[in-house]
Design an enzyme around this catalytic site. Structure first.
Site, PDB file in Angstrom:
ATOM      1  N   GLN A 135      40.132  49.171  41.751  1.00  0.00           N
ATOM      2  CA  GLN A 135      41.550  48.810  41.700  1.00  0.00           C
ATOM      3  C   GLN A 135      41.717  47.369  41.211  1.00  0.00           C
ATOM      4  O   GLN A 135      41.353  46.437  41.927  1.00  0.00           O
ATOM      5  CB  GLN A 135      42.129  48.945  43.109  1.00  0.00           C
ATOM      6  CG  GLN A 135      43.575  48.533  43.253  1.00  0.00           C
ATOM      7  CD  GLN A 135      44.027  48.601  44.710  1.00  0.00           C
ATOM      8  OE1 GLN A 135      43.256  48.278  45.618  1.00  0.00           O
ATOM      9  NE2 GLN A 135      45.252  49.027  44.934  1.00  0.00           N
ATOM     10  N   GLY A 136      42.225  47.211  40.024  1.00  0.00           N
ATOM     11  CA  GLY A 136      42.439  45.866  39.477  1.00  0.00           C
ATOM     12  C   GLY A 136      43.882  45.427  39.653  1.00  0.00           C
ATOM     13  O   GLY A 136      44.672  45.454  38.701  1.00  0.00           O
ATOM     14  N   TYR A 137      44.214  45.052  40.840  1.00  0.00           N
ATOM     15  CA  TYR A 137      45.575  44.589  41.137  1.00  0.00           C
ATOM     16  C   TYR A 137      45.594  43.065  41.347  1.00  0.00           C
ATOM     17  O   TYR A 137      46.182  42.316  40.610  1.00  0.00           O
ATOM     18  CB  TYR A 137      46.102  45.245  42.422  1.00  0.00           C
ATOM     19  CG  TYR A 137      46.718  46.623  42.255  1.00  0.00           C
ATOM     20  CD1 TYR A 137      46.314  47.500  41.259  1.00  0.00           C
ATOM     21  CD2 TYR A 137      47.707  47.053  43.141  1.00  0.00           C
ATOM     22  CE1 TYR A 137      46.877  48.768  41.145  1.00  0.00           C
ATOM     23  CE2 TYR A 137      48.282  48.312  43.029  1.00  0.00           C
ATOM     24  CZ  TYR A 137      47.859  49.171  42.032  1.00  0.00           C
ATOM     25  OH  TYR A 137      48.427  50.397  41.941  1.00  0.00           O
ATOM     26  N   SER A 138      44.919  42.635  42.453  1.00  0.00           N
ATOM     27  CA  SER A 138      45.029  41.234  42.895  1.00  0.00           C
ATOM     28  C   SER A 138      44.427  40.257  41.897  1.00  0.00           C
ATOM     29  O   SER A 138      43.457  40.568  41.206  1.00  0.00           O
ATOM     30  CB  SER A 138      44.315  41.048  44.231  1.00  0.00           C
ATOM     31  OG  SER A 138      44.806  41.947  45.176  1.00  0.00           O
ATOM     32  N   SER A 170      37.383  45.719  44.959  1.00  0.00           N
ATOM     33  CA  SER A 170      36.405  46.453  45.765  1.00  0.00           C
ATOM     34  C   SER A 170      35.588  47.390  44.889  1.00  0.00           C
ATOM     35  O   SER A 170      36.146  48.151  44.096  1.00  0.00           O
ATOM     36  CB  SER A 170      37.107  47.279  46.850  1.00  0.00           C
ATOM     37  OG  SER A 170      37.733  46.434  47.766  1.00  0.00           O
ATOM     38  N   GLU A 252      47.385  54.286  49.318  1.00  0.00           N
ATOM     39  CA  GLU A 252      46.335  53.432  49.873  1.00  0.00           C
ATOM     40  C   GLU A 252      46.602  53.172  51.347  1.00  0.00           C
ATOM     41  O   GLU A 252      45.713  53.311  52.183  1.00  0.00           O
ATOM     42  CB  GLU A 252      46.268  52.107  49.097  1.00  0.00           C
ATOM     43  CG  GLU A 252      45.235  51.149  49.688  1.00  0.00           C
ATOM     44  CD  GLU A 252      45.080  49.851  48.890  1.00  0.00           C
ATOM     45  OE1 GLU A 252      45.836  49.636  47.926  1.00  0.00           O
ATOM     46  OE2 GLU A 252      44.184  49.072  49.247  1.00  0.00           O
ATOM     47  N   SER A 384      49.363  43.153  53.360  1.00  0.00           N
ATOM     48  CA  SER A 384      49.002  42.631  54.680  1.00  0.00           C
ATOM     49  C   SER A 384      50.021  43.054  55.734  1.00  0.00           C
ATOM     50  O   SER A 384      51.110  43.529  55.403  1.00  0.00           O
ATOM     51  CB  SER A 384      48.952  41.106  54.623  1.00  0.00           C
ATOM     52  OG  SER A 384      50.268  40.603  54.482  1.00  0.00           O
ATOM     53  N   GLU A 386      51.791  41.200  57.524  1.00  0.00           N
ATOM     54  CA  GLU A 386      53.019  40.409  57.371  1.00  0.00           C
ATOM     55  C   GLU A 386      53.903  41.013  56.277  1.00  0.00           C
ATOM     56  O   GLU A 386      55.130  41.071  56.425  1.00  0.00           O
ATOM     57  CB  GLU A 386      52.676  38.956  57.021  1.00  0.00           C
ATOM     58  CG  GLU A 386      52.004  38.172  58.145  1.00  0.00           C
ATOM     59  CD  GLU A 386      50.550  38.564  58.375  1.00  0.00           C
ATOM     60  OE1 GLU A 386      49.930  39.137  57.452  1.00  0.00           O
ATOM     61  OE2 GLU A 386      50.026  38.317  59.476  1.00  0.00           O
TER      62      GLU A 386
HETATM   63  C1  LIG Z   1      37.952  43.317  51.706  1.00  0.00           C
HETATM   64  C2  LIG Z   1      39.049  43.263  50.705  1.00  0.00           C
HETATM   65  C3  LIG Z   1      39.101  44.197  49.700  1.00  0.00           C
HETATM   66  C4  LIG Z   1      40.107  44.151  48.736  1.00  0.00           C
HETATM   67  N1  LIG Z   1      40.083  45.057  47.719  1.00  0.00           N
HETATM   68  C5  LIG Z   1      40.969  44.934  46.706  1.00  0.00           C
HETATM   69  C6  LIG Z   1      40.881  45.777  45.559  1.00  0.00           C
HETATM   70  O1  LIG Z   1      40.023  46.637  45.465  1.00  0.00           O
HETATM   71  N2  LIG Z   1      41.745  45.581  44.547  1.00  0.00           N
HETATM   72  C7  LIG Z   1      42.719  44.631  44.613  1.00  0.00           C
HETATM   73  O2  LIG Z   1      43.465  44.526  43.671  1.00  0.00           O
HETATM   74  N3  LIG Z   1      42.839  43.821  45.687  1.00  0.00           N
HETATM   75  C8  LIG Z   1      41.983  43.947  46.733  1.00  0.00           C
HETATM   76  N4  LIG Z   1      42.065  43.101  47.816  1.00  0.00           N
HETATM   77  C9  LIG Z   1      43.066  42.038  47.797  1.00  0.00           C
HETATM   78  C10 LIG Z   1      44.176  42.172  48.795  1.00  0.00           C
HETATM   79  O3  LIG Z   1      45.087  43.136  48.422  1.00  0.00           O
HETATM   80  C11 LIG Z   1      44.809  40.785  48.967  1.00  0.00           C
HETATM   81  O4  LIG Z   1      43.869  39.993  49.644  1.00  0.00           O
HETATM   82  C12 LIG Z   1      46.096  40.835  49.705  1.00  0.00           C
HETATM   83  O5  LIG Z   1      47.097  41.346  48.908  1.00  0.00           O
HETATM   84  C13 LIG Z   1      46.534  39.454  50.228  1.00  0.00           C
HETATM   85  O6  LIG Z   1      46.611  38.535  49.192  1.00  0.00           O
HETATM   86  P1  LIG Z   1      45.903  37.115  49.281  1.00  0.00           P
HETATM   87  O7  LIG Z   1      44.508  37.347  49.680  1.00  0.00           O
HETATM   88  O8  LIG Z   1      46.154  36.407  48.022  1.00  0.00           O
HETATM   89  O9  LIG Z   1      46.618  36.391  50.488  1.00  0.00           O
HETATM   90  P2  LIG Z   1      48.005  35.602  50.426  1.00  0.00           P
HETATM   91  O10 LIG Z   1      48.984  36.412  49.713  1.00  0.00           O
HETATM   92  O11 LIG Z   1      47.755  34.240  49.969  1.00  0.00           O
HETATM   93  O12 LIG Z   1      48.410  35.611  51.955  1.00  0.00           O
HETATM   94  C14 LIG Z   1      47.897  34.695  52.910  1.00  0.00           C
HETATM   95  C15 LIG Z   1      48.606  34.944  54.212  1.00  0.00           C
HETATM   96  O13 LIG Z   1      49.994  34.722  54.085  1.00  0.00           O
HETATM   97  C16 LIG Z   1      50.744  35.863  54.462  1.00  0.00           C
HETATM   98  N5  LIG Z   1      51.946  35.974  53.644  1.00  0.00           N
HETATM   99  C17 LIG Z   1      52.017  36.006  52.308  1.00  0.00           C
HETATM  100  N6  LIG Z   1      53.290  36.113  51.914  1.00  0.00           N
HETATM  101  C18 LIG Z   1      54.051  36.173  53.028  1.00  0.00           C
HETATM  102  C19 LIG Z   1      55.447  36.306  53.284  1.00  0.00           C
HETATM  103  N7  LIG Z   1      56.321  36.426  52.298  1.00  0.00           N
HETATM  104  N8  LIG Z   1      55.858  36.343  54.569  1.00  0.00           N
HETATM  105  C20 LIG Z   1      54.990  36.252  55.578  1.00  0.00           C
HETATM  106  N9  LIG Z   1      53.647  36.122  55.390  1.00  0.00           N
HETATM  107  C21 LIG Z   1      53.188  36.081  54.127  1.00  0.00           C
HETATM  108  C22 LIG Z   1      49.790  36.996  54.239  1.00  0.00           C
HETATM  109  O14 LIG Z   1      50.143  38.122  55.003  1.00  0.00           O
HETATM  110  C23 LIG Z   1      48.479  36.381  54.685  1.00  0.00           C
HETATM  111  O15 LIG Z   1      48.389  36.424  56.070  1.00  0.00           O
HETATM  112  C24 LIG Z   1      41.093  43.146  48.794  1.00  0.00           C
HETATM  113  C25 LIG Z   1      41.052  42.205  49.829  1.00  0.00           C
HETATM  114  C26 LIG Z   1      40.054  42.242  50.781  1.00  0.00           C
HETATM  115  C27 LIG Z   1      40.044  41.221  51.860  1.00  0.00           C
END
Ligand SMILES: Cc1cc2nc3c(=O)[nH]c(=O)nc-3n(C[C@H](O)[C@H](O)[C@H](O)COP(=O)(O)OP(=O)(O)OC[C@H]3O[C@@H](n4cnc5c(N)ncnc54)[C@H](O)[C@@H]3O)c2cc1C
Lengths: 403, 366
Positions: A135-138, A170, A252, A384, A386
């Site tokens: 999954q190429g999202y983040s 992942s 998902e 997440s 949140e």
């Molecule tokens: C083990 C693992 C596997 C993953 N696999 C994939 C994958 O296969 N493909 C993919 O594309 N992505 C993947 N991800 C990425 C995942 O979707 C992101 O980590 C997630 O979307 C959170 O983004 P971030 O890490 O940039 O955190 P941030 O967005 O920076 O968030 C940091 C904190 O702030 C909180 N926050 C952010 N915005 C708000 C708001 N508006 N209000 C309140 N709280 C807020 C968040 O909930 C979090 O607690 C994976 C992540 C992990 C840890």
């Protein structure tokens, strides 16, 4: 269909014996109870050649995805027939070796949004799990705020040239294909996003594994450097990527909360049995530490509530046709509970539950430690907790921002 | 913040400056990856000892400074912030067993060397993965003038580097506390690797013979020793909670999503406000318990109060700081998860919250 089932009990029983015969001929007894292999990055194949053979057999029959259309490699079974298949598999300890993001997220989305050509091309290998998807999202700057993604796909007539970086991908290092959200229009945030399928073997794609706090490296940074992607690999129209991508996220979430492999692994160690052994029992068989006993009971009750809620929402959304917004609740509740359980297990077993490696710990104990740590990700990825709460507040409750 | 004397303020500031400059989290990572056989960061501990920290709870006549428990707690809190892998706490606890104990010979032999940091000591009390001082099965039998010890101690912290073990064992007259040199015949270690990458080992005593002057005291001494262990551990936990919280606060003030810094989201502001509040309460209990040791008032109840509060608070904080970092918090390359890995070990050492709530009630007679 439930009604069909009532009308044709004989046909169903005939199907049951067909299933029994087929399983007897195809499921190797040696794989009984080894379903845990599905949590490995290599899936069923990590259970050796027999695992691979079993995957190919069940997948080839379409029974790894029993209710998906036959034309695309699924089993084409009714729900009643699929239920019989499940029952018969469970009865003999057989497990479904068809897993991964192809099944859990991408397949259902492609069935809904893909062109006929795309479905015919990609679905069969999803149904056999011969092709692995990631999954190429983040991106580094686009996590919770996924729609701010910057990876750009430039229109070059019959193809796109893709440049940018994804992260937390992942299984990126093992994947054959990637379903990605890319930007095709920089002037619009959500409407500028497009859903592309990218062959990971394309020139210009590279991955760099990231080590997780559990010690494993299940995810990667993924780089796209002038990667050529034919336009036939675009799902839906340009600018439709956000709609399609969000639908995929609903699948998902449902899967993260709905008892995927990770959860089964986390649950492998029975809480009550472990507690009785670690803490001892009184004459009535009660766990000796009354406070921990109460908390274990609370967990077990909360877990039951969760399972019942899952059932209720699944039934309701089936009746309504489609995944419901309420899947947000399942994700937040389910992931929290599994984390609570891991924490509770540590509290019950004390330092024995914190083994990292080496002598003095069983494999199950070491796996539980690693699972406790990697499980912290479940409340972060897939939207997440949140962000789910924001979704609940805004979309379900109508609590809008002030502006 | 407790009201500190001038000396205590200086000590704390010195500890803060030293850990920030000389023992940052990167030093812990280096220690973890190198995994030295002694089980601690020897260079760091050497410097700490040179600064006099190893002798803080040791009387001046044995080479210590006798600054007291609050002072020791201040230093431990600071060094815990950056996860400094030192045996300072373990060694101080071993020293206090000697200080509180009845053996003049043991005092004379060990205290000066513990005060200077020349040797490290540690407590070997528990025999299972959960704190349970009521279940000590190691035996001490009289043999000639001295004693013969047999049994196994579990998850002894800093065992690899220790020259001295303070061992609890059942004597014919109830539990006794003994000073046991690590180099005696019959004493063996089995490494137990835990999530915190620190030194832990099971210590086996197979007919280990010690002299009469190895006996330090009975169950009363053991209780006093355990309360010190609980309070000192809580002080370390305070540093972990504070610092991981501070790092997270900084991160939230800098990470941008949805076109704004995360710190501007009220949902996160309230979470951080809650953690801040809890950590302030934790600080109260920890400092009060340290002060209780120095004034010898209400120590058992304060020890249970401090350890239970520290357990619950750090438990919450260590989870939240990962969650609030998002994906980056799940990577080993970043350091925030070092805190949860250490936190759980300390939570389970010297009594979980259920243990201490139960004990608090028992002490109060209900
Ligand atoms: C083990 C693992 C596997 C993953 N696999 C994939 C994958 O296969 N493909 C993919 O594309 N992505 C993947 N991800 C990425 C995942 O979707 C992101 O980590 C997630 O979307 C959170 O983004 P971030 O890490 O940039 O955190 P941030 O967005 O920076 O968030 C940091 C904190 O702030 C909180 N926050 C952010 N915005 C708000 C708001 N508006 N209000 C309140 N709280 C807020 C968040 O909930 C979090 O607690 C994976 C992540 C992990 C840890």
């Amino acid at each position: 269909m439930a009604t069909a089932a009532k009308e044709q009990p004989d046909a169903l029983e005939a199907f049951r014996s067909e299933v029994q015969d087929w399983l007897a001929a195809n499921f190797p007894a040696s794989l009984k109870g080894k379903g845990g292999a599905m949590t490995s990055p290599y899936g069923a194949d990590s259970a050796g050649p027999e695992g691979t053979a079993w995957r190919k057999a069940l997948g080839g029959k379409g029974w790894g995805t029993p209710t998906w259309p036959k034309a695309y490699g699924g089993g084409g079974l009714s729900k009643a027939h699929a239920a019989i298949l499940n029952q018969e598999m469970a009865r003999i300890g057989a497990w479904n070796p068809i897993g991964g993001m192809g099944i859990l997220m991408f397949g259902p989305t492609l069935l809904e949004y893909g062109s006929e050509e795309q479905k015919l091309r990609h679905m069969p290998a999803i149904c056999t799990a011969d092709i692995r998807w990631c999954q190429g999202y983040s991106e580094p700057g686009a996590g919770s705020d996924l729609a701010s993604l910057q990876t750009f796909a430039e229109d070059k007539g019959d193809h796109y040239i893709v440049n940018g970086q994804k992260t937390w991908t992942s299984g990126g290092q093992w994947a054959d294909w990637c379903f990605a959200l890319v930007r095709t229009d920089k002037s619009k945030k959500h409407e500028g996003i497009t859903f592309l399928l990218i062959d990971m073997k394309s020139p210009g794609v590279s991955v760099k594994p990231i080590q997780m706090i559990s010690g494993m490296s299940p995810f990667c940074e993924t780089f796209f450097d002038n990667v050529k992607v034919p336009k036939e690999n675009r799902v839906g129209e340009e600018g439709q990527g956000w709609t399609i991508g969000k639908r995929l996220l609903q699948h998902e979430r449902t899967n993260i909360s709905g008892g995927g492999g990770r959860m089964a692994a986390a649950m492998a160690q029975g809480l009550v049995a472990t507690a009785k052994e670690a803490l001892g029992t009184d004459a009535q068989g009660r766990i000796a530490d009354p406070e921990l006993r109460a908390r274990i009971a609370k967990f077990e009750m909360d877990w039951r509530t969760f399972l019942l809620t899952t059932q209720r929402i699944t039934q309701e959304s089936k009746a309504a046709g489609g995944v419901s917004e309420v899947s947000s609740i399942l994700k937040t509740v389910g992931t929290k509970l599994v984390q609570e359980r891991s924490e509770l297990l540590i509290e019950i077993t004390g330092l024995q539950g914190l083994g990292w490696e080496g002598e003095g710990f069983s494999d199950a104990e070491l796996a539980a430690t690693r699972g406790w740590l990697s499980g912290k990700a479940t409340t972060i990825y897939g939207g997440s907790t949140e962000i789910q709460n924001n979704v609940i507040a805004k979309r379900i409750l109508g609590m809008l921002d002030h502006q | 913040m407790a009201v500190l004397s001038e000396e205590q303020t200086m000590l704390r500031d010195m500890a803060r400056e030293w850990t920030t400059n000389e023992s940052p989290v990167t030093a812990f990572r280096k220690f973890r990856d190198l995994a030295p056989a002694c089980g601690y960061d020897a260079n760091a501990f050497k410097t700490m000892a040179e600064m006099g920290w190893a002798g803080i709870v040791i009387p001046e006549k044995f080479g210590g400074s006798d600054f007291g428990w609050l002072s020791l707690g201040l230093v431990l809190e600071e060094t815990a912030k950056t996860l400094t892998a030192s045996p300072l706490a373990s060694s101080a606890l071993a020293a206090s067993a000697l200080v509180l104990g009845s053996s003049d010979a043991a005092k004379a032999t060990w205290l000066p060397r513990l005060a200077s940091g020349e040797v490290v000591g540690t407590l070997a009390i528990d025999e299972g993965p959960r704190h349970n001082p009521a279940a000590i099965a190691t035996t001490a039998t009289k043999s000639g003038d001295g004693w013969t010890l047999s049994g196994t101690k579990a998850f002894v912290h800093e065992a690899h580097g220790a020259a001295l073990f303070i061992v609890a064992a059942q004597t014919p007259d109830g539990v006794g506390v003994f000073a046991v040199p690590a180099d005696l015949a019959g004493l063996g270690l089995a490494t137990r690797k835990l999530t915190d990458s620190r030194s832990h080992a099971n210590v086996t005593l197979a007919n280990v013979k010690v002299g009469a002057d190895a006996y330090l005291g009975g169950s009363d001494l053991l209780d006093r020793l355990l309360d010190r262990a609980r309070i000192v551990t809580a002080a370390e936990m305070l540093g972990l909670a504070e610092h991981s919280f501070g790092v997270t606060l900084d991160y939230l003030k800098q990470r941008v999503q949805f076109g704004q810094i995360l710190a501007t989201f009220q949902a996160l502001q309230h979470r951080m406000a809650e953690l801040f509040t809890r950590i302030e309460l934790m600080r109260t209990d920890v400092e009060a318990a340290l002060a209780a040791l120095d004034s010898s008032t209400d120590v058992p109840a304060m020890a249970s109060l401090a350890k239970a509060t520290a357990n619950d608070t750090l438990h919450l904080v260590s989870r939240e700081v990962i969650q609030l970092h998002g994906g980056i918090g799940m990577t080993d390359e970043y350091f925030i998860a070092f805190y949860i890995k250490r936190a759980r070990v300390l939570e389970n050492a010297w009594g979980s919250s259920t243990f201490h709530r139960d004990r608090y009630a028992s002490l109060a007679g209900y």
